[in-house]
Write a protein that holds these residues in place. Structure first.
Motif, PDB file in Angstrom:
ATOM      1  N   ILE A 162      42.249  42.911   3.256  1.00 46.73           N
ATOM      2  CA  ILE A 162      42.892  43.902   2.368  1.00 46.73           C
ATOM      3  C   ILE A 162      44.260  44.299   2.912  1.00 46.73           C
ATOM      4  CG2 ILE A 162      41.939  46.106   3.242  1.00 46.73           C
ATOM      5  CD1 ILE A 162      41.552  46.727   0.119  1.00 46.73           C
ATOM      6  N   ARG A 163      44.431  44.240   4.245  1.00 52.08           N
ATOM      7  CA  ARG A 163      45.762  44.521   4.821  1.00 52.08           C
ATOM      8  C   ARG A 163      46.773  43.459   4.398  1.00 52.08           C
ATOM      9  NH1 ARG A 163      44.334  47.919   9.302  1.00 52.08           N
ATOM     10  NH2 ARG A 163      43.260  49.541   8.122  1.00 52.08           N
ATOM     11  N   GLU A 164      46.284  42.272   4.100  1.00 47.98           N
ATOM     12  CA  GLU A 164      47.197  41.201   3.665  1.00 47.98           C
ATOM     13  C   GLU A 164      47.691  41.421   2.235  1.00 47.98           C
ATOM     14  OE1 GLU A 164      45.050  37.560   4.126  1.00 47.98           O
ATOM     15  OE2 GLU A 164      44.903  37.764   6.320  1.00 47.98           O
ATOM     16  N   VAL A 165      46.943  42.209   1.452  1.00 46.08           N
ATOM     17  CA  VAL A 165      47.345  42.399   0.047  1.00 46.08           C
ATOM     18  C   VAL A 165      47.912  43.790  -0.234  1.00 46.08           C
ATOM     19  CG1 VAL A 165      45.729  40.648  -0.800  1.00 46.08           C
ATOM     20  CG2 VAL A 165      45.032  43.018  -0.793  1.00 46.08           C
ATOM     21  N   VAL A 166      47.665  44.752   0.667  1.00 45.97           N
ATOM     22  CA  VAL A 166      48.248  46.086   0.480  1.00 45.97           C
ATOM     23  C   VAL A 166      48.507  46.719   1.858  1.00 45.97           C
ATOM     24  CG1 VAL A 166      45.927  47.032   0.042  1.00 45.97           C
ATOM     25  CG2 VAL A 166      47.918  48.405  -0.527  1.00 45.97           C
ATOM     26  N   ALA A 167      49.750  47.156   2.062  1.00 45.71           N
ATOM     27  CA  ALA A 167      50.165  47.683   3.370  1.00 45.71           C
ATOM     28  C   ALA A 167      49.781  49.152   3.506  1.00 45.71           C
ATOM     29  CB  ALA A 167      51.679  47.509   3.536  1.00 45.71           C
ATOM     30  N   ASP A 169      46.787  51.611   5.571  1.00 41.28           N
ATOM     31  CA  ASP A 169      45.715  51.521   6.569  1.00 41.28           C
ATOM     32  C   ASP A 169      44.529  52.435   6.265  1.00 41.28           C
ATOM     33  OD1 ASP A 169      46.835  53.951   7.151  1.00 41.28           O
ATOM     34  OD2 ASP A 169      47.699  53.329   9.083  1.00 41.28           O
ATOM     35  N   GLN A 170      44.478  52.979   5.023  1.00 41.58           N
ATOM     36  CA  GLN A 170      43.343  53.847   4.658  1.00 41.58           C
ATOM     37  C   GLN A 170      42.082  53.070   4.311  1.00 41.58           C
ATOM     38  OE1 GLN A 170      44.339  57.532   2.099  1.00 41.58           O
ATOM     39  NE2 GLN A 170      45.733  55.974   1.353  1.00 41.58           N
ATOM     40  N   TYR A 171      42.226  51.772   3.980  1.00 37.35           N
ATOM     41  CA  TYR A 171      41.113  51.065   3.341  1.00 37.35           C
ATOM     42  C   TYR A 171      40.277  50.270   4.356  1.00 37.35           C
ATOM     43  CZ  TYR A 171      44.115  52.153  -0.631  1.00 37.35           C
ATOM     44  OH  TYR A 171      44.909  52.799  -1.539  1.00 37.35           O
ATOM     45  N   VAL A 172      38.965  50.299   4.148  1.00 32.29           N
ATOM     46  CA  VAL A 172      38.063  49.528   5.013  1.00 32.29           C
ATOM     47  C   VAL A 172      37.780  48.143   4.427  1.00 32.29           C
ATOM     48  CG1 VAL A 172      36.979  51.644   5.874  1.00 32.29           C
ATOM     49  CG2 VAL A 172      35.925  50.432   3.952  1.00 32.29           C
ATOM     50  N   GLY A 173      38.136  47.944   3.198  1.00 30.61           N
ATOM     51  CA  GLY A 173      37.910  46.670   2.515  1.00 30.61           C
ATOM     52  C   GLY A 173      38.188  46.838   1.033  1.00 30.61           C
ATOM     53  N   GLY A 174      37.745  45.838   0.263  1.00 26.65           N
ATOM     54  CA  GLY A 174      37.997  45.934  -1.169  1.00 26.65           C
ATOM     55  C   GLY A 174      37.461  44.734  -1.913  1.00 26.65           C
ATOM     56  N   MET A 175      37.810  44.656  -3.195  1.00 24.37           N
ATOM     57  CA  MET A 175      37.449  43.496  -4.017  1.00 24.37           C
ATOM     58  C   MET A 175      38.649  43.124  -4.879  1.00 24.37           C
ATOM     59  SD  MET A 175      34.191  42.848  -6.556  1.00 24.37           S
ATOM     60  CE  MET A 175      34.608  43.991  -7.889  1.00 24.37           C
TER      61      MET A 175
END
Length: 427
Positions: A162-167, A169-175
């Protein structure tokens, strides 16, 4: 601001050419009178015209004046309540039909854009971003659920991905949903209106429906004219007012706020969202954002119940943007606006028929961009006598808000306060 103009927004400022459309000033006869030139009305009109109906569209202000021209511009699949909730509510047979329709709206948008060459900055790819392990667990089960209904363009993102698609640092993951995406919503509406007219449909602006004469041959009255039709489609959503009292009691207009930065330049824009996907988080009161065609960041969030315009939109939304992207602290906000969407108590859309010839769809509850395009197809099918998919929606329960119009706003605000606590403390 008078209804003759669009409300100030980034979309209005960057809209494609808008032709002048006259107000209705005489008596018109047609097969179908569509009330409202937002996505629901325009989608219905296009499908009906393609099937050979004569169609007249009445719009109180301008094409795409309401939520269709002011939303976050995100193509998000399914409904505001997901298919598993629908399954528990109505049982497996109906849920099967609704489940397979949950991903059709995004396909219809892409077909329209391609077929009618609509210039609306269409981009593929939408991300659901998880702020906690619990939210990540929900995304994992959502992926399994959607895949059960044949939706396969999904990828779970771990913390590194998810860090590669949105800069942020709040997120632990995504879909990632590659059949999601984003558009310039007003330009999509304007393109669809041009398509309606190219097929012989008539659109009258500044022509609010003030009264519907019901009966075997219904008549819609405007201040200076009237339309006699075989069928009426009511597609006013949050801007319908009290034209159809039966519908007003079962829904509530809500406002959402959106800001748009100054152009960020290619380098900064690419550093925030390298693949140009749109993003929404998994909170109940969610934030959502994306880049525009000219590399601005559009950021939206917050809900105002009862659809009042808050005094300072930037003060509400800018802190949310800076929490996600502190690197934007010196960036100027060029536009801030609010738009209304229609909330239902079940958060499921309300579809049905009044008498034999008045059809309606309303209450997308924040999932309108894709659902409205599907709704237009389903309404057009019903008018052609193919009602199975229409009936699947029409059979969903409609609930009036407790306490009627007087109490629906405080009741919903109380619910929002509770869900805000859930978002904050993760229970």
């Amino acid at each position: 601001m008078a209804n003759t103009l669009y409300p100030e927004s980034y979309y209005a400022a960057s809209a494609n050419d808008v032709p002048a459309r006259p107000a209705l000033q005489d008596d018109v006869e047609t097969d179908v009178c569509v009330i409202g030139a937002g996505y629901t009305g325009l989608s219905s009109a296009l499908f009906l015209l393609e099937s050979g109906f004569r169609v007249t569209v009445l719009e109180a202000a301008k094409v795409g004046f309401g939520a269709s021209g002011r939303n976050g511009g995100q193509i998000v699949n399914s409904y505001s309540r997901d298919i598993d909730v629908i399954e528990r509510t109505v049982g497996p047979k109906q849920a099967q039909l609704l489940g397979h329709m949950a991903f059709e709206g995004s396909r219809i948008i892409r077909e329209r854009v391609a077929k009618y060459n609509i210039q609306c900055d269409l981009k593929d790819g939408g991300v659901f971003a998880a702020l906690s392990a619990k939210q990540m667990g929900h995304l994992e089960s959502q992926k399994r659920l959607w895949e059960r209904f044949g939706h396969t363009q999904l990828e779970l993102l771990d913390q590194r991905r998810i860090r590669e698609v949105v800069a942020c640092d709040q997120y632990v993951g995504g879909m990632l949903d590659m059949s999601g995406g984003h558009i310039h919503p007003l330009n999509l509406a304007l393109g669809e209106a041009a398509a309606v007219e190219s097929l012989g449909g008539a659109i009258y602006e500044q022509s609010p429906a003030v009264r519907i004469e019901r009966g075997a041959n219904p008549v819609v009255h405007t201040p200076q004219g009237k339309v006699r039709a075989k069928f009426i489609i009511v597609a006013g959503n949050a801007y319908l007012g009290n034209l159809v009292p039966e519908l007003a009691a079962k829904s509530m207009p809500c406002g959402t706020q959106v800001i748009t930065t100054e152009p960020l330049g290619d380098e900064l824009a690419k550093s925030l969202l390298p693949q140009d996907y749109c993003v929404e988080d998994c909170n109940y009161l969610l934030d959502y954002y994306r880049l525009t065609g000219d590399k601005r960041l559009i950021f939206g969030g917050g809900v105002v119940y009862g659809a009042r315009d808050p005094a300072n939109i930037e003060a509400i939304i800018r802190p949310k943007m800076l929490k996600a992207f502190p690197q934007l602290k010196n960036v100027k906000i060029d536009y801030a606006w609010t738009g209304n969407f229609l909330l239902t108590l079940s958060r499921l859309p309300q579809v049905g028929r009044l008498g034999d010839n008045i059809y309606y769809s309303q209450g997308c509850s924040g999932h309108g961009v894709t659902y409205t395009h599907l709704a237009g197809k389903v309404l057009a099918e019903a008018l052609r006598g193919q009602a199975e998919r229409f009936d699947a929606f029409a059979d969903l329960p409609h609930y009036p808000f407790p306490g009627g119009q007087l109490l629906r706003t405080p009741f919903a605000a109380l619910g929002a306060w509770y869900y805000g606590l859930r978002d904050k403390y993760g229970f």
